[in-house]
Design an enzyme around this catalytic site. Structure first.
Site, PDB file in Angstrom:
ATOM      1  N   GLY A   7       0.798  -0.928  -0.102  1.00  0.00           N
ATOM      2  CA  GLY A   7      -0.043  -0.080  -0.002  1.00  0.00           C
ATOM      3  C   GLY A   7       0.811   1.196  -0.013  1.00  0.00           C
ATOM      4  O   GLY A   7       1.284   1.577   1.048  1.00  0.00           O
ATOM      5  N   ALA A   8       0.991   1.852  -1.083  1.00  0.00           N
ATOM      6  CA  ALA A   8       1.828   2.896  -1.289  1.00  0.00           C
ATOM      7  C   ALA A   8       1.257   4.260  -1.357  1.00  0.00           C
ATOM      8  O   ALA A   8       1.561   5.072  -2.165  1.00  0.00           O
ATOM      9  CB  ALA A   8       2.954   2.733  -2.594  1.00  0.00           C
ATOM     10  N   ARG A  85     -20.441   1.330   6.987  1.00  0.00           N
ATOM     11  CA  ARG A  85     -19.029   1.037   7.554  1.00  0.00           C
ATOM     12  C   ARG A  85     -18.924  -0.413   7.178  1.00  0.00           C
ATOM     13  O   ARG A  85     -17.668  -0.988   7.341  1.00  0.00           O
ATOM     14  CB  ARG A  85     -19.055   1.684   8.934  1.00  0.00           C
ATOM     15  N   ASP A 145      -2.558   8.835  18.911  1.00  0.00           N
ATOM     16  CA  ASP A 145      -3.435   9.298  19.975  1.00  0.00           C
ATOM     17  C   ASP A 145      -2.598   9.542  21.315  1.00  0.00           C
ATOM     18  O   ASP A 145      -2.639  10.680  22.030  1.00  0.00           O
ATOM     19  CB  ASP A 145      -4.617   8.366  20.181  1.00  0.00           C
ATOM     20  N   ARG A 148      -0.282  12.372  20.753  1.00  0.00           N
ATOM     21  CA  ARG A 148      -0.886  13.657  21.008  1.00  0.00           C
ATOM     22  C   ARG A 148      -1.032  14.069  22.345  1.00  0.00           C
ATOM     23  O   ARG A 148      -0.981  15.248  22.447  1.00  0.00           O
ATOM     24  CB  ARG A 148      -2.188  13.609  20.073  1.00  0.00           C
ATOM     25  N   HIS A 172      -8.817   2.663  18.626  1.00  0.00           N
ATOM     26  CA  HIS A 172      -8.181   3.818  17.902  1.00  0.00           C
ATOM     27  C   HIS A 172      -9.317   4.489  16.983  1.00  0.00           C
ATOM     28  O   HIS A 172      -9.556   4.058  16.044  1.00  0.00           O
ATOM     29  CB  HIS A 172      -6.816   3.511  16.842  1.00  0.00           C
TER      30      HIS A 172
END
Ligand code: ADP
Length: 310
Positions: A7-8, A85, A145, A148, A172
């Protein structure tokens, strides 16, 4: 050490950029179903490397991941209009079914580091798909998180975030839990230290810090459409702990046998990270409110993972 990144896109490339500049790997290989994108990211990043390190950054296919010690999984699809979702999760689970199989075929000894969101669910899906022991399937979880939280606390107290010991636990996402009750500055309980400094953590300041942690991603997405530098650096930090067998305490997500009254659910608590992956869990002592909030977060994740079909 060879690090693979599947996944770039924005997150994968930011992680590769941070890893390459930090000089914590000898080689980074990008794999993406969009081979042109993988090649372009590798080339762009490799032009930055001579200023900072000697890491070799290349694009390749799955066969080139042979011998990788860590493979970061940052592949995914984005939400279609009207898609729920759970439907999105189903499509990302399908991406992972393909990706995890391909990675394990060539790099069966790699530690898998999951970055795709919802990261706790994708971590649990990867653990199921791979059959690897939980300590080798690590989600970035609340690493960002927590960073932060420490940064906002450090700013309020006017001390380095690295001298603030405080963690964000659980999902998360929206149900995450800021563990105030056991937070410390140096060796001192945070609340008494803040009062000593004349900068008490009043209800209003705690609410402001909570909002700054919990809603940071929404605010960044409003401004620039996505978040990636922070998580890229967080992923590089986890890779550094593994590559250098540092035994650092980081809040990351793995499938956890028992946590807050729930069994077998992937979520974050502080854990010791080294060459073998997760070497130990450090379940913090929480107050009743935090325990209750962690239980709610864990049971919400458990309900979601039970609804995902593989
Ligand atoms: P993010 O912001 O999370 O990085 P992006 O959309 O920028 O999201 O990146 C996701 C990347 O995953 C894209 O480059 C996409 O091509 C890649 N991808 C999606 N599905 C697969 C797959 N099956 N195999 C490999 N790469 C994939």
């Amino acid at each position: 050490m060879k690090i693979g990144i599947v996944g770039a896109g924005m997150v994968g490339s930011s992680a590769g950029y941070a890893i390459a500049l930090m000089g914590i790997a000898s080689s980074v290989i990008f794999v993406d179903r969009n081979a042109d994108l993988a090649r372009a990211q590798a080339e762009d990043i490799s032009h930055a490397v001579p200023f900072m390190s000697s890491c070799v950054v290349q694009a390749g296919d799955y066969a080139d991941l042979k011998g990788a010690s860590v493979v970061i999984l940052a592949a995914g699809v984005s939400q279609k209009p009207g898609e729920t979702r759970l439907e999105l999760l189903g499509r990302n689970a399908a991406v992972f079914r393909e990706v995890v199989g391909e990675v394990l075929r060539v790099a069966p000894d790699a530690i898998l580091l999951i970055a795709s969101n919802p990261v706790d669910i994708m971590t649990q899906i990867t653990a199921r798909l791979s059959g690897l022991p939980a300590e080798r399937v690590i989600g970035s979880g609340t690493i960002l998180d927590t960073a932060r939280f420490r940064s906002l606390l450090g700013r309020h107290l006017q001390i380095s975030p690295q001298s603030v010991h405080a963690y964000v636990l659980g999902e998360h996402g929206d149900s995450e839990v800021l563990a105030w009750s056991n937070a410390r500055a140096g060796s001192e309980p945070l609340l008494s230290f803040a009062t000593q400094l004349g900068a008490p953590l009043t209800g209003a300041i705690k609410a402001e810090i909570d909002d700054g942690v919990r809603n940071a991603a929404y605010k960044i997405i409003n401004g620039k459409g996505a978040t990636y530098y922070g998580i890229g650096a967080g992923l590089a930090r986890i890779v550094k702990s593994i590559a250098q067998d540092q035994q650092d305490v980081l809040s990351v997500s793995i499938v956890t046998r028992h946590v807050a009254g729930i069994e077998d659910v992937a979520l974050s608590i502080p854990r010791v990270v080294g060459a073998a992956g997760i070497c130990a869990d450090m379940m913090p002592t929480l107050d009743d409110g935090e325990n209750e909030a962690l239980h709610r977060s864990a049971s919400m994740l458990k309900t979601t993972i039970e609804a995902v079909e593989l």
